[in-house]
Design an enzyme around this catalytic site. Structure first.
Site, PDB file in Angstrom:
ATOM      1  N   GLY A 318       0.800  -1.221   0.000  1.00  0.00           N
ATOM      2  CA  GLY A 318       0.000   0.000   0.000  1.00  0.00           C
ATOM      3  C   GLY A 318       0.829   1.264   0.000  1.00  0.00           C
ATOM      4  O   GLY A 318       0.379   2.316   0.459  1.00  0.00           O
ATOM      5  N   LYS A 319       2.051   1.186  -0.526  1.00  0.00           N
ATOM      6  CA  LYS A 319       2.939   2.341  -0.438  1.00  0.00           C
ATOM      7  C   LYS A 319       3.091   3.103  -1.744  1.00  0.00           C
ATOM      8  O   LYS A 319       3.267   4.306  -1.753  1.00  0.00           O
ATOM      9  CB  LYS A 319       4.315   1.875   0.051  1.00  0.00           C
ATOM     10  CG  LYS A 319       4.290   1.311   1.478  1.00  0.00           C
ATOM     11  CD  LYS A 319       5.624   0.693   1.869  1.00  0.00           C
ATOM     12  CE  LYS A 319       5.544   0.079   3.269  1.00  0.00           C
ATOM     13  NZ  LYS A 319       6.776  -0.652   3.618  1.00  0.00           N
ATOM     14  N   VAL A 320       3.068   2.375  -2.845  1.00  0.00           N
ATOM     15  CA  VAL A 320       3.334   3.000  -4.133  1.00  0.00           C
ATOM     16  C   VAL A 320       2.258   2.561  -5.117  1.00  0.00           C
ATOM     17  O   VAL A 320       1.964   1.380  -5.235  1.00  0.00           O
ATOM     18  CB  VAL A 320       4.725   2.576  -4.672  1.00  0.00           C
ATOM     19  CG1 VAL A 320       4.942   3.093  -6.083  1.00  0.00           C
ATOM     20  CG2 VAL A 320       5.822   3.062  -3.750  1.00  0.00           C
TER      21      VAL A 320
END
Lengths: 367, 367, 367, 367
Positions: A318-320
């Site tokens: 869920g970061k990039v």
């Protein structure tokens, strides 16, 4: 700090006549501003294969970040980039509002950029030194080696000392690395500016671009921190608070939801900056993933380490986001001038405002 | 902390029946103690070429470190090693006095070892997931991916939460990461020990082996630090003092001059640990270079970064001696069981005492 | 072979006393037969991550090939494998019906295996020689270097000469490399067998395992071919017909439809062997893709070259099936003893017959 | 050959509407002639570090080769370079007397250059195809993949067929690959020249630049050779004589003692070309080592294979001199346009004559 700091006696005797023979040729930083010829080369690469096609796409994504006015651009630096001649590329990015925050290894900022700002230089090593067989000899001359590049350790010790003095004069409290690096800028400003053409720390200070070193003790600055700890013990003293780093960078993400990452190398800067999306969530904010992400690295995905992990993998965390992400398989000194040179001469930054995020974090400092 | 922490409600709904289909096969840690057959294989490699010969030499140097009674052995960990099945190798090193201090990325210690100590597991990913094309799907199920390995993010959030609670209960002052990781050990001890067979943090706590995470905010623990910063603001609160990390590790070098490094991967752990030689000198002590040094890495020296830099190069900086140094070009899961298995079954550690360095740093804690 | 061949005068003066100091320690070949302890180590790797898990799967696929009685096993060799100490591994594969055909670079077969069969040895180079800075010195002593391994060029010249003589005595016609390598076996047989414990060429000759070198002129044998060309000009003479190589290997695929590939390194052996599926189709036969495929390599897929190309990519070309394929990211001297040792001690080969494919190609030679 | 060859019916049904969706965007070849802006960029790299500095030195060495009038320049090609968009770079080298001989993998010449000369194209693959998960789907559409590039297998089969027909019409005798590739040029010339802007084979034919493929059966041409072998059996027929390749290239070294190598990738072309120094000695000539040598590769020296072996190592074998040698760590599509672009616009070639080595080898063909 008085000027005499710069005249500090070498910690090691280096008056030997021989030392000069190693340190004859200086590293000079590439100037992409003078090279509009980069654009058609990178454009042609769009229609080729392998790294060239990836490089074009990365350059295009960086250009998109700059044209997206909501987007805050975060530059992540790992590897010996400043000593390698890329300093002016990053300074030009700051000067032209092409970057809003920098997350870096300490070495790039303190041992290399601040070091040059104090008037010291990096040197080209003779080819045979790369073998490592002469490292004992270099040691005798107090010369440090970074692969094919040399540094006078006496110069580095002076840099350590100045760093220590800057820390010494601070009031006793915990600081983020950003606050400390801003003090380096203040120091340079008070002492007549950098003693070289360009300085990332100085330029960032002037333009309110925050710089974070999330592993700040892991560089020359660490020696200053150690010395203070040794001198003060349990008495109140300045200290580096790494949690505050993370808090501050997360605040920027919360306040400026759209972000793009331009990562050179991997390591802590990559992981730390990707993580602020999760940190924002931990603090109860619904921050979106990083919208754009580019990484230049030769690290091999098969060792499973973070430096080489794909930007797709980061999306599972869920970061990039995955629409505009691109990795480029290239050593940095080849790819970075092409990518930044392309974006510079395409001019997407021209209508862009710098975010001046130091003002966001320290409104009191704003005149 | 009460048991109910471990029953914390998942932050994300994961009652979907599908999630289980991804998380069916667990990572199991290799047990080198059971495999004396490693010795003749590694011995045969002494007479071969390329990586095998280098691996034998590295194993032999590690064995020498253990037989050198003056030598303090420092293990440096970077890369996803615990999730990859190497946990028991490191626990066996601690149990058998084969290591005196650990310097690690935060992820290995907090997100992976402590995570498993709370009863959670890592899972084998299906081959097709390595492509990255299913990361969106994984995201929907709150599953995080590390190359070919999966983690339930719900589990990880509980780990984050426990970490936050441990921090919450500490008195307000700056801490080294070593002090904080010792508190993780205390927590496990108070809660009936680890909920799995082996834990690095727990075993190190029991045997006074200090663990340092010099980029401690760059892992799950960082979320705890951010949360406290957000909750407390300028009010007194616990914080992580990265300078204290450096100071403490340097003290160990000063008090135990002979040291050997066993480095897996590069990154901050490698650089930080090499640097304590210089830090000791900065504090006015004449500490010798690290006498032994072994590094397992696939990083390529041609990118000029620290992770790939040779141990010979480190000798130009006065950090590593060159008589007993060896780099091994191998992904860690192949080389580490062979190197440690060899040293374990050669038995050089049998007459060795652990240094119990936590007692050196905190004499008050010694009964 | 007459004794005088082996007493041939060195082409270069090497009576210098110094030469011996470089050539003191011989390469010794690892013996996997003696190491059943490999099995539990590789089995443990099944439950780990990264290269260890891949290595286990590759070993398991190789074991499956051996248990599949229809399957012909083709071993592809590229890289300096024999000089690196892997010779006995391959000889044991031949002896135990674990391989039915070999496709190799010429260097492995002629310059290294046949070279050792003539009684010559490879030597361990001193660590400092790997730097390349002493290559001029080595040149003066007529010592050739392969990374960390040394060869006496005088020995190699004798090997070239014997090769030339074998060619000289052949009747004038085009030969496949397989036919020529079989003649090397005949030569050894007539001269009392190999002058060392194990020889791939000799063992393959005795057991009718064909060996192909699809770039046969690109090794010591090439010098023999050049010499004959120079001596004979347009007069009838023996020659190497590379098209015949391709024809013969394709015949084997046509006659034994099920095949499995065990590839070490990439290069011409990998491509050539994969291509026989297409060649069979060109000849009007409906040969299936290679059913099993394993490759050990450190080549990086991002350079787009054939050596690093994935086995999945080969399936787009209709060459390799994707159910049982596995690449292993490891330098060969580490992975190959583990993979072959595992398969050997699992014993899947025990009920297997060797295909004796030389008899298929040359029925006239069968008694 | 009649035109109808080019209209040959596809071997596989590919009338499916879907195929087009994969093959929409063509690879276009970079044009360094139009990009004088490369020069200042490469010049700036001289003063940097790592790959950029090495790249500048390689470009400078190539420029020196061109200015050294005695020096014959040999270009070695391995890896999928033509399909990657580098074709025009090599054609411009031929056109401007910047190369005197080419030693290549067969794929670059036959499957890719000749293929495009017949009017076919290479296509850009969608990003997701690189994962390999769609290779089954590609197979169904008869589309072959090279990492991120696609080829219609129907087109490739036509290319195979034309190749077979060229061979069919040759008188029965052994040929070097150089002779055969010259016949490809004759074919193109007779059929109105290449059906695309640029062709290496055609341009080399027109300018008497010999092209060698020392593993000639290992490409599309191999299928032609196999078909003839199958059709003719022991009856007289054309064949490829790999020994003759080696003999001819060695003759060029004997007649033009000074040589420089520009190697892209490693493999057989690198080894084969380095070996002609030894082959000349075998034939009783005292040929000097290659005076200049440049190699662009990402191969890692630690696997001990020839592709990654340093040019210093080659000097221990007496093959490459060490004064002017440089390896560049870069994927080819990034480094090659910069190196050749630099040398082109520096203009060292302007007073240089092409060696027209095909005339040296076949004086009878000279008008």
């Amino acid at each position: 700090m008085a000027d005499n700091t710069l005249n500090t006696k070498p910690l090691k005797a280096n008056e030997d006549a021989d030392k000069g023979k190693y340190l004859g040729r200086t590293i000079e930083h590439i100037d992409i501003v003078k090279n509009p010829g980069i654009v058609p080369v990178v454009e042609a690469m769009a229609h080729m294969a392998f790294s060239s096609r990836d490089l074009h796409r990365a350059a295009d994504i960086y250009d998109r970040m700059l044209r997206d006015k909501e987007c805050g651009v975060i530059l992540c630096l790992a590897g010996s980039l400043i000593s390698a001649g890329l300093k002016k590329v990053f300074v030009d990015m700051i000067r032209n509002n092409m970057v809003d925050a920098i997350v870096s290894t300490g070495a790039n900022m303190v041992d290399q950029d601040f070091f040059e700002a104090l008037g010291f230089r990096h040197y080209i090593a003779g080819e045979e030194l790369k073998s490592g067989l002469y490292d004992g000899e270099l040691r005798e001359h107090a010369i440090d080696r970074i692969y094919d590049t040399l540094i006078s350790e006496d110069d580095l010790r002076i840099c350590d000392e100045v760093t220590g003095k800057i820390f010494d004069e601070l009031e006793p409290r915990p600081y983020s690395s950003r606050e400390l690096l801003r003090e380096f800028g203040v120091y340079l400003d008070k002492n007549g500016g950098p003693k070289c053409a360009d300085s990332i720390i100085y330029e960032a200070y002037k333009r309110d671009v925050p710089i974070f070193c999330p592993a700040f003790s892991d560089c020359s600055a660490g020696f200053g921190l150690v010395a203070i700890q040794a001198a003060k013990g349990d008495a109140p003293h300045m200290s580096w608070d790494g949690g505050k780093d993370f808090y501050e960078l997360t605040q920027l993400k919360i306040k400026n939801k759209e972000t793009g990452l331009f990562m050179i190398g991997g390591g802590v800067p990559k992981n730390f900056t990707q993580d602020i999306v999760v940190a924002a969530e931990v603090l109860g904010h619904d921050a979106p993933m990083h919208k754009y992400a580019v990484q230049v690295t030769v690290a091999d995905v098969r060792d499973g380490a973070l430096s080489s992990s794909t930007l797709k993998e980061a999306s599972s965390w869920g970061k990039v986001d995955t629409v505009y992400e691109q990795m480029v398989f290239s050593e940095a000194t080849l790819a970075v001038p092409l990518i930044v040179g392309y974006a510079y001469h395409k001019g997407g930054w021209k209508v862009r405002q710098g975010k001046r995020w130091n003002q966001t974090l320290e409104p009191a400092n704003v005149a």
